[in-house]
Each structure stands twice: as C-alpha cells, then as structure tokens.
Design an enzyme around this catalytic site. Structure first.
Site, PDB file in Angstrom:
ATOM      1  N   GLY A 199      -8.542-106.227 -31.569  1.00 26.31           N
ATOM      2  CA  GLY A 199      -8.871-105.544 -30.650  1.00 26.31           C
ATOM      3  C   GLY A 199      -9.618-106.106 -29.490  1.00 26.31           C
ATOM      4  O   GLY A 199     -10.584-105.722 -29.011  1.00 26.31           O
ATOM      5  N   ASP A 254     -17.239 -97.403 -23.112  1.00 28.59           N
ATOM      6  CA  ASP A 254     -15.989 -96.610 -23.388  1.00 28.59           C
ATOM      7  C   ASP A 254     -16.414 -95.402 -24.212  1.00 28.59           C
ATOM      8  O   ASP A 254     -15.214 -94.429 -24.338  1.00 28.59           O
ATOM      9  CB  ASP A 254     -14.930 -97.603 -24.199  1.00 28.59           C
ATOM     10  CG  ASP A 254     -15.521 -98.328 -25.443  1.00 28.59           C
ATOM     11  OD1 ASP A 254     -16.646 -98.126 -25.881  1.00 28.59           O
ATOM     12  OD2 ASP A 254     -14.683 -99.123 -26.064  1.00 28.59           O
ATOM     13  N   HIS A 275     -14.654-106.451 -33.014  1.00 30.05           N
ATOM     14  CA  HIS A 275     -13.584-106.273 -34.000  1.00 30.05           C
ATOM     15  C   HIS A 275     -13.369-107.574 -34.682  1.00 30.05           C
ATOM     16  O   HIS A 275     -12.355-107.306 -35.438  1.00 30.05           O
ATOM     17  CB  HIS A 275     -12.339-105.552 -33.192  1.00 30.05           C
ATOM     18  CG  HIS A 275     -12.666-104.486 -32.640  1.00 30.05           C
ATOM     19  ND1 HIS A 275     -13.069-103.285 -33.367  1.00 30.05           N
ATOM     20  CD2 HIS A 275     -12.637-103.864 -31.271  1.00 30.05           C
ATOM     21  CE1 HIS A 275     -13.403-102.243 -32.916  1.00 30.05           C
ATOM     22  NE2 HIS A 275     -13.101-102.293 -31.459  1.00 30.05           N
TER      23      HIS A 275
HETATM   24 ZN   LIG Z   1     -14.524-100.185 -27.689  1.00 31.77          ZN
END
Ligand SMILES: [Zn+2]
Length: 310
Positions: A131, A246, A123
């Site tokens: 992020g 994730d 990010h």
């Molecule tokens: Zn992520």
C-alpha cells in the site's frame, strides 16, 4: 515557549511514485502553504537523511532490504500492484525513515513536537512492501526509541482512513505499545475490526475503530469519548501520531466525510497527554491523503495547533 519543528528537505520529494496518488505534489503543496501563511518563520527545520542499514534492521529483515535494493534495477512492483518501483526508490525510502529518526532525535533533545509530512508509512511489514509503503518509518522509529533512548511506553495514534496494519500486527503482542487506530471499514487493507484489541498479554492495549462509509465529524467525536476513556487509563513516555488526511471528505481513494476538525481535536488531546506525561515529546507523521486541498487544510491545522500550544 518550545520551538516546534518540521522536516522540510527536498530530499523528501524523492519519495514519489510516477502517475500515482502518492507523489511529491503532496510534499510541495504542504511546503508552499507553510511559506504562504508565513508559518515557516515560526518553525525550526529538520533535515532529512538516508537511514543507515543498521537502523532499518531495527525493524526490517535483511533479505527484504536487499530485495528492495535489487528490485530497483529490475522495475515492476514491490507488492501486488500498489507500490511501483522507480529509479531511486531505495534511496527515497531510506530518506523517509532517516527523516523520521531525525524528528525523534529532535523531539527527545528539546522535549518538543516535530512533524514529518512524508512519514507515516504504516502498511509496510518487516519483510514486505504494501500500500504505497516500502519501509515502515513508524515501526523503525518505535524500535529506535526503545534501543537508543530506552523509552518503552509509547502511544501510536493513527487517524489515516486506512488501518495501520503494518504497525498493528507487528506489535499486536507488545503490551507497551498502545495503539488507537481509526479508519474506514471495508477498504484496503481490510483489517482493524473492533474485536482486534491486541493479543496475549497485550490484550486491551490497542483500540481499532472501523468507521462506516461516509462517517462524519459528529460520529467521530462520539467514538472519541470512548477513546479518551482508554487514554485516561494509560501512561506513556512518547507519542506518535499518524495524521493521514485521506480520512477527510473528498479524498479520491476513500469515502469518509470527516473535516480537519478531527485532526485539530485529536492533536489537541495528544498535546495535552504529551505535556502531562511524556515531557512534551511527540512526533506527527503525515501519512496518506491524496486531495491536495485536504493536505493543505489538515496538516496545516495540525501545525497551527502545535504552534498555539508551544
Ligand atoms: Zn491511507
């Protein structure tokens, strides 16, 4: 048989935000699992190091690097509230990049595959943190491959639940960086629509697949058919995989229902391309993933796959 390497150095544990999902329990859980499963005995170890300022400058703005160093003493956040400042954040952020560059060097030196569990900070932009990501080791790595090794055609594959915006927008007009990015639609950073396929002369060199809430392996494997068609049409010299976990079911900050079988399948596909086109050279970066059991599952699955196909 090639040796597979992993960046394991407790310096990497410095990249750890206090009271935050991105903390060094992730790194230690991965390391412990490698030891418990005795996989560690089969792997070569890469040490970390702080990246040099000149290396960071391959991608980042000088003013931004100085900003991070200065802010370390002031505290607060580096962005609007996701990336808190802590003692040694500057050093820790340089260590992540240094480890990824060491991994790239090793992959080139031995025409092999290397894993950095703390890399993949997709990010961060040239001039800002975002992020949980301070310096973008992927973007520095891409420019490093080009500067140091004159490698131009690179495939960046990102299976983290979040769109790799820092990489995509920094190279959206670059026709020699192929990008495949699968992520959950409607969550941070809110980008990566299917219509985003690269810009200008790079149009058609990138694919964004925004998966709906709760997407399963079955849905993912359907998308993968189109992705494989795309991959069949390109020629690359080096592969980078951002293997965020994730995207697995149960992650506390995302809502996809994938399993480690996605990580296994993508890794297998990329190993084949790396071996056919890129002299076997591939670097895998851990990326996000905030449920410890998923880290153990997904990243270890990748290591096992790399070892199987040495
Ligand atoms: Zn992520």
């Amino acid at each position: 048989m090639k040796k597979i390497y992993v960046a394991l150095d407790d310096l990497l544990s410095l990249y750890s935000f206090p009271d935050h999902p991105f903390n060094n329990q992730r790194y230690f859980a991965f390391k412990d699992t490698l030891e418990k499963k005795k996989l560690i005995d089969l792997l070569g170890i890469i040490e970390a190091r702080e990246a040099e300022i000149e290396e960071l400058l391959l991608f980042h703005a000088k003013e931004y690097i100085e900003f991070v160093e200065r802010k370390e003493k002031e505290g607060g956040y580096l962005d609007y509230g996701d990336t808190p400042i802590y003692k040694e954040i500057f050093k820790a952020s340089k260590v992540v990049v240094g480890a990824t560059l060491n991994c790239i060097d090793k992959a080139i030196e031995e025409n092999t595959k290397v894993f950095n569990p703390v890399g993949g900070l997709h990010h961060a932009f040239r001039d800002r943190a975002s992020g949980f990501c301070v310096f973008n080791d992927i973007c520095v790595g891409i420019n490093y491959l080009r500067e140091k090794y004159k490698i131009k055609k690179i495939l960046y594959f990102d299976i983290d639940a979040h769109h790799g915006d820092g990489v995509y927008y920094s190279f959206s007009e670059d026709p020699h960086l192929y990008i495949v990015d699968t992520h959950q639609r409607g969550i941070f950073p809110g980008t990566g629509d299917r219509s985003e396929k690269g810009r200008g002369k790079a149009y058609g060199t990138k694919i964004n697949i925004d998966l709906g809430y709760g997407a399963t392996d079955e849905e993912y494997f359907e998308e993968l058919e189109d992705i494989e068609d795309f991959l069949g049409d390109i020629k690359v010299e080096f592969i980078l995989l951002q293997a965020g976990c994730d995207s697995l079911s149960g992650d506390p900050i995302t809502l996809l229902n994938l399993t480690e079988n996605v990580h296994r399948k993508v890794t297998k596909i990329l190993i084949e391309i790396a071996n056919q086109q890129a002299n076997g050279r591939m670097v895998v970066l851990g990326g996000g993933g905030y449920l410890i059991s998923n880290i153990k599952r997904a990243w270890i699955t990748i290591i096992e796959e790399l070892l199987k196909n040495r």
